[in-house]
Scaffold this active site. Sequence first.
Site, PDB file in Angstrom:
ATOM      1  N   CYS A  91     118.768  71.855   0.862  1.00 53.59           N
ATOM      2  CA  CYS A  91     118.907  73.156   0.203  1.00 53.59           C
ATOM      3  C   CYS A  91     120.248  73.799   0.545  1.00 53.59           C
ATOM      4  CB  CYS A  91     117.753  74.063   0.612  1.00 53.59           C
ATOM      5  SG  CYS A  91     117.868  75.701  -0.155  1.00 53.59           S
TER       6      CYS A  91
ATOM      7  N   CYS B   4     120.174  77.551   1.026  1.00 51.98           N
ATOM      8  CA  CYS B   4     119.628  77.985   2.321  1.00 51.98           C
ATOM      9  C   CYS B   4     120.624  77.745   3.445  1.00 51.98           C
ATOM     10  CB  CYS B   4     118.355  77.206   2.679  1.00 51.98           C
ATOM     11  SG  CYS B   4     117.208  76.916   1.352  1.00 51.98           S
ATOM     12  N   ASP B   5     121.238  76.582   3.468  1.00 54.57           N
ATOM     13  CA  ASP B   5     121.952  76.140   4.674  1.00 54.57           C
ATOM     14  C   ASP B   5     123.467  76.022   4.529  1.00 54.57           C
ATOM     15  OD1 ASP B   5     119.485  75.925   5.946  1.00 54.57           O
ATOM     16  OD2 ASP B   5     119.188  73.884   5.221  1.00 54.57           O
TER      17      ASP B   5
END
Length: 311
Positions: free
Chosen positions: A136, A139-140
Site C-alpha cells: 500500500c 499507507c507507507d
Amino acid sequence: MTNGKVHNTIIIGSGPAGLTAALYAARAELKPILIAGHKPGGQLMDTTEVENFPGFPEGILGPDLMENMMKQVKRFGTEILQENVESADFTKSPFLIKTEKGEYLTKSVIIATGADANWLNLPSEQKLRGKGVSACATCDGFFFKGKDLVVAGGGDSAMEEANFLTKFATSVTIVHRRPEFRASKIMLKRAQDNPKIKFVADAAILEVLGETSVTGVKIKHNSSGKEEIIPVQGLFVAIGHTPAAKIFAAAGIETDVKGYIVVKNYTRTNIEGVFVAGDVNDPRYRQAVSAAGMGCMAALDVEKYLESLGD
Ligand code: NAP
C-alpha cells in the site's frame, strides 16, 4: 440450529466498513450483530502508522485505530462475535448465516468482508513485510523519503503507486513479469514520462534481500535467464487484490469478473435486504476512510429498508 431469534441486521466483517456500519446501526437502535472473524480489524491490523485517517493529526497505529473503532461500537451495544462465516442462505427471509459456532437468522445483512492484497508469495517477501515490503503506497510511501524502490506489477495500480511513490523516493523501478503491460495507455504513459521511474519488463522477482530491512531485490530476466540485483530499500507489491466474496457469490450475490460484489443502487446488492460496504465492492479507492464512508451508507440504507418492511 438457530435459537429462533430474528435479528434486525448482521454485519459481516470488522474492518473500517463493518465497524462503521455497526456504529450507525447500533446508534439507530437496531441491535446489530457483528461477525468479526477470528482476526478482527481487517487490513489495518497489518499496517503501522496511519497518517491519512482524518481526526488524528499526529497519525495513529493501524491496530490502535481499529481498537478505538471497536470500543466505539461496543459502547452503543453492538454484539461482536469472533466467528467466521461459513455459508449464507439468502433464498428466503429471514436470511440464515452459518458460522463454525452457530446459526443466525436476520432480516438484513451488510457484507463488509474486505479484500486481501495479492502477494508474490516469496518467503523473503513475507519475512520483510512491514520492514520495507508493503502492498500500500498510500499507507507507507511517506516512510521512503530519499530511498530507491521497486514496484512489482504491470497494471494501473503499479503505475499509480509508482507515480505516487516518486513524491518521496529518489527512484522507482517497475518490475513486470511480461513484456506487455496490462495498465491503461494513459497510466502507462504517465509513468513512462516520469523521469524518476525506470522499467524492467519481462522479468521475475526471485527474492527480496535483507535480514531486518530491505537491501535489494533479486530478479531474473526471462529472455536471457540472467539474474540481477537491484539495490533498493523498499518493495511495493501492486499485483491486484482478491475480494473476500466467494461465500456470498455461492449464495447468489452478483459479483463482477474479478469477484467484487456488484452494487445496484448505492449499497444494495442484487438480493433485497443484502447490502455491501468497503473493499469487497471497491477495487478502485481501497482506503480506510472510503470504506468507513460506505459502512455508514450501508447502515443508513438498512435502516430505511427495515422501515420499508414496517419494522
Ligand atoms: P490488475 O489490473 O489485475 O493488474 C495486476 C498486475 O499484476 C498485472 O500486470 C499482472 O501481470 C501482475 N501480476 C498478477 N499476479 C502476479 C504475480 N503473481 N507475479 C507477478 N505479477 C503479477 O490489478 P490492478 O493494477 O490492481 O488494477 C485493478 C483494477 O483497478 C483495474 O481494473 C484497474 O484499471 C483499476 N485501477 C484503476 C486506477 C485508476 O484508474 N486510477 C488505479 C488503480 C487501479 P499480467 O499482466 O502478466 O497478468
